[in-house]
Design a protein around this motif. Structure first.
Motif, PDB file in Angstrom:
ATOM      1  N   GLU A   6      -1.188  -7.669  -0.202  1.00 33.50           N
ATOM      2  CA  GLU A   6      -0.557  -6.336  -0.235  1.00 33.50           C
ATOM      3  C   GLU A   6      -1.519  -5.343  -0.867  1.00 33.50           C
ATOM      4  O   GLU A   6      -2.384  -5.726  -1.662  1.00 33.50           O
ATOM      5  N   ASN A   7      -1.374  -4.087  -0.509  1.00 34.47           N
ATOM      6  CA  ASN A   7      -2.096  -3.005  -1.188  1.00 34.47           C
ATOM      7  C   ASN A   7      -1.791  -3.038  -2.694  1.00 34.47           C
ATOM      8  O   ASN A   7      -0.659  -3.310  -3.101  1.00 34.47           O
ATOM      9  N   ILE A  50      -6.154  -0.130   2.578  1.00 34.63           N
ATOM     10  CA  ILE A  50      -5.018  -0.246   3.489  1.00 34.63           C
ATOM     11  C   ILE A  50      -4.863  -1.694   3.927  1.00 34.63           C
ATOM     12  O   ILE A  50      -5.800  -2.315   4.414  1.00 34.63           O
ATOM     13  N   HIS A  54       3.554   4.545   8.649  1.00 32.53           N
ATOM     14  CA  HIS A  54       2.805   4.297   9.874  1.00 32.53           C
ATOM     15  C   HIS A  54       1.392   3.847   9.521  1.00 32.53           C
ATOM     16  O   HIS A  54       0.731   4.463   8.692  1.00 32.53           O
ATOM     17  N   TYR A  93       0.581   1.488   7.733  1.00 31.65           N
ATOM     18  CA  TYR A  93       0.586   0.971   6.347  1.00 31.65           C
ATOM     19  C   TYR A  93      -0.148   1.909   5.392  1.00 31.65           C
ATOM     20  O   TYR A  93      -0.725   1.474   4.414  1.00 31.65           O
ATOM     21  N   ASP A 129      -2.396  -4.597   5.957  1.00 31.31           N
ATOM     22  CA  ASP A 129      -1.309  -4.947   6.853  1.00 31.31           C
ATOM     23  C   ASP A 129      -0.727  -6.264   6.357  1.00 31.31           C
ATOM     24  O   ASP A 129      -1.295  -7.333   6.606  1.00 31.31           O
ATOM     25  N   PRO A 130       0.391  -6.226   5.624  1.00 32.08           N
ATOM     26  CA  PRO A 130       0.903  -7.447   5.006  1.00 32.08           C
ATOM     27  C   PRO A 130       1.541  -8.392   6.011  1.00 32.08           C
ATOM     28  O   PRO A 130       1.746  -9.564   5.716  1.00 32.08           O
ATOM     29  N   TYR A 172       8.037   0.631   0.992  1.00 31.71           N
ATOM     30  CA  TYR A 172       7.909   1.450   2.194  1.00 31.71           C
ATOM     31  C   TYR A 172       6.423   1.695   2.443  1.00 31.71           C
ATOM     32  O   TYR A 172       5.727   2.194   1.569  1.00 31.71           O
ATOM     33  N   ARG A 173       5.927   1.353   3.628  1.00 33.23           N
ATOM     34  CA  ARG A 173       4.476   1.390   3.879  1.00 33.23           C
ATOM     35  C   ARG A 173       4.038   2.485   4.846  1.00 33.23           C
ATOM     36  O   ARG A 173       2.864   2.817   4.904  1.00 33.23           O
ATOM     37  N   ASN A 212       1.057  -0.707  -4.011  1.00 31.78           N
ATOM     38  CA  ASN A 212       2.355  -1.212  -3.538  1.00 31.78           C
ATOM     39  C   ASN A 212       2.778  -2.440  -4.341  1.00 31.78           C
ATOM     40  O   ASN A 212       3.945  -2.590  -4.702  1.00 31.78           O
TER      41      ASN A 212
END
Lengths: 397, 397
Positions: free
Chosen positions: A191-192, A155, A236, A238, A157-158, A233-234, A195
């Motif tokens: 980023e993940n 996970i 809640h 992320y 947080d970008p 689209y990430r 994603n």
């Protein structure tokens, strides 16, 4: 434009500059007049924006094009060679790195074992060394590198550039972006991994023409990257896209109620690579030739050749996957679902039964597509991230 | 702001005016100075917008508030009584209509059998008559009605105002918005019923504070309305949210491959009201007292009283529902899932096992909330639609 913030004149400026560049890229070659027509932005404004883009090297003029009458207009095109980016795909086993231009064209890549660079902040020093190596080996100056994209499992947080949890490096709520930016002296986007791979499909892959699609990666695990309205689209926290835990067979729900079996019986357990191999072993599958060690690819290969045990494995696995994909289709109604990751190398022998089952059972029938980059999803994702950030800086700067 | 269109100065103006109104509504009572502070829009701009809103009746001035020092500022508040809207919820059996103010406060409602107004364009004439009746009965002028919201089961294109398919009225690709606007001479907004109900939860319900949530309606059918980034998400072909067909038990997939059984075994078949009753009957459940005719509510009531057969039905049904909701949570990671529709009247006896199963099994744990308007989701949705459209016109006009 952020919904809960006041809009400023720069909001319009940046939006319209981005629109000019996107329209230019989409068209390949286009005149200033046609750009103005397509974007509905005035010609003088378009010309001003283009002069700035040419000065930055982002756009170049070609010779005059064809005209129905009068003077032929000068054509413009996006210049992918106006700068370079470095993509880093961090996996549990390997780290892949690549140097690419702004068109995503890969100039070189390398792979090292993840464990060689250590954990925590030490890992960042290792990554920084690798970045400088790539720059030196390609006889570039650091100023020619417009940014670094980092694709990380777990996970992410970008916005803050933090990795919430990536066990491979012992990273927990770790501000990787900030530390790597400081150490390498370069722009960093993080980023993940799934994603990022989904974004690469939007940028350069089979999903180029879709604004709403879901990228499903099937490898040692199963995860989804969701693109809605042309953006990642990430969700809640992320945490969107964790479909590996999806329940597609109710008997497993009951077993999962036992916390000891938490990951037991979910989609990932049943239909990712280790699950496919387990099922093959349980049924007594052995590939022709060597029987000692075989991979999921051997099963799909044997199924394509008509091996009955292999076909049974594929039948069962595609039941589970079809259920998972149908549930995605029903909830989101994406225009397409793109299958990527290592297992997607199986190609038609996986795609055909999946597609047949989805088309038969689901009232919502998105296009089902195979990624054209099953092996490089992570690396391409990290490059796509860096390119997006670099373009944004050039457009808004 | 539309992504692929050039931004205009009016884009900023409308965005900022909307932001002023939303901030005002959120705060209840606020001064011009605090509005400017919170929105980061200049005080003169805020004052200009407020003058316009006051002129339109959308905002009213209260007496002066408290001040830490100096003159106490005049407080402003949103004026819900500045106009009325009519909501129409079209169901297979009944049509519900209501008159409300811009705060969603219901002044009157009526219900008629759907079949009494006929099908096709005839139905529109029937609806128009009902609209004029409501206006007359409440001694209003037509000019006081700012719009009509229409909530329709089936796939709805809210941009074109078309209903793709609503079998109850024989509507197929039917331009209901255009025809009703012409016949009634009023603004009309049209939306899928579950999407409209989700919007009502965002506007006035338990999901007021969430930007990303999924509303799941469980009644005679099961459907979802998805709110992402504070807006209704509709998906490709406006078909998102059709989770009634979700596969939560794999044995059913195999039966569904038989096209004769297309709707067989999906979530809706297993866990919506008729499925709950079927299962009760199959297990031999009879409520205390009368055994002739009973509803799903009788089962939940008996379960709450400790009836073993009823408890078994609830156990099975909440297994299916938990699997469906877990799959939603994993894919989208919404901040909350709101349960509405007739079956949600069951309350804690449904919520408790659902919540327990989700919390135990799912690594992603959205808040699970019960709608506070289980009986009026459709009507509230249609009113919320009309209010949204009316406010937009007032703000941008």
């Amino acid at each position: 434009m952020l919904k809960n913030e006041a809009a400023q004149p720069t909001t319009i400026r940046n939006h319209n500059r981005r629109l000019v560049l996107e329209t230019l890229e989409k068209n390949g070659r286009i005149s200033r007049a046609d750009l103005a027509k397509q974007t509905r932005i005035s010609e003088p404004t378009v010309s001003g924006v283009i002069e700035d883009f040419i000065r930055k090297g982002l756009v170049r003029e070609l010779g005059p094009g064809e005209a129905t009458s009068g003077r032929r207009p000068v054509l413009l095109e996006f210049n992918p060679a106006s700068g370079y980016v470095i993509g880093i795909d961090i996996g549990g086993t390997n780290i892949k790195m690549g140097l690419a231009d702004l068109g995503g064209k890969l100039y070189c890549q390398k792979r090292i074992a993840s464990k060689t660079i250590g954990g925590g902040e030490t890992a960042i020093a290792g990554l920084t060394d690798l970045i400088f190596q790539i720059i030196a080996e390609n006889h570039l100056e650091k100023t020619e590198i417009l940014g670094v994209g980092l694709s990380v499992p777990g996970i992410v947080d970008p916005v803050q550039g933090r990795v919430s949890f990536a066990p491979a490096f012992g990273w927990q709520n770790f501000p990787v972006q900030q530390i790597l930016m400081r150490q390498a002296g370069l722009e960093v986007a993080v980023e993940n991994d799934v994603n990022a791979a989904a974004w690469a499909e939007k940028q350069w892959g089979v999903a180029r023409d879709f604004q709403d699609f879901v990228f499903v990666s099937i490898g040692t695990g199963i995860g989804a990257g969701i693109i809605l309205d042309g953006e990642i689209y990430r969700g809640h926290g992320y945490a969107a896209g964790e479909i590996g835990y999806s329940i597609v067979d109710l008997q497993w729900l009951k077993r999962q109620i036992d916390p000891e079996n938490l990951s037991f019986g979910c989609l990932e357990r049943l239909a990712a690579a280790p699950g496919i191999q387990n099922r093959g072993r349980a049924l007594g599958f052995t590939p022709k030739g060597s029987a000692d060690s075989w991979s999921t690819e051997d099963i799909f290969y044997a199924a394509a050749e008509g091996d009955l045990l292999a076909l049974q494995v594929v039948e069962e696995v595609t039941d589970y996957l079809a259920a998972g994909l149908i549930n995605i289709a029903l909830l989101l109604s994406p225009a397409a679902i793109v299958i990527g990751g290592g297992v997607s190398r199986a190609g038609a022998v996986l795609l055909e039964p999946l597609n047949r089952k989805i088309q038969t059972v689901s009232p919502i029938k998105p296009l089902l597509l195979m990624s054209a980059m099953p092996d490089d999803a992570g690396l391409n994702g990290s490059i796509a991230l860096a390119v997006r950030q670099a373009k944004r800086k050039l457009v808004e700067g």
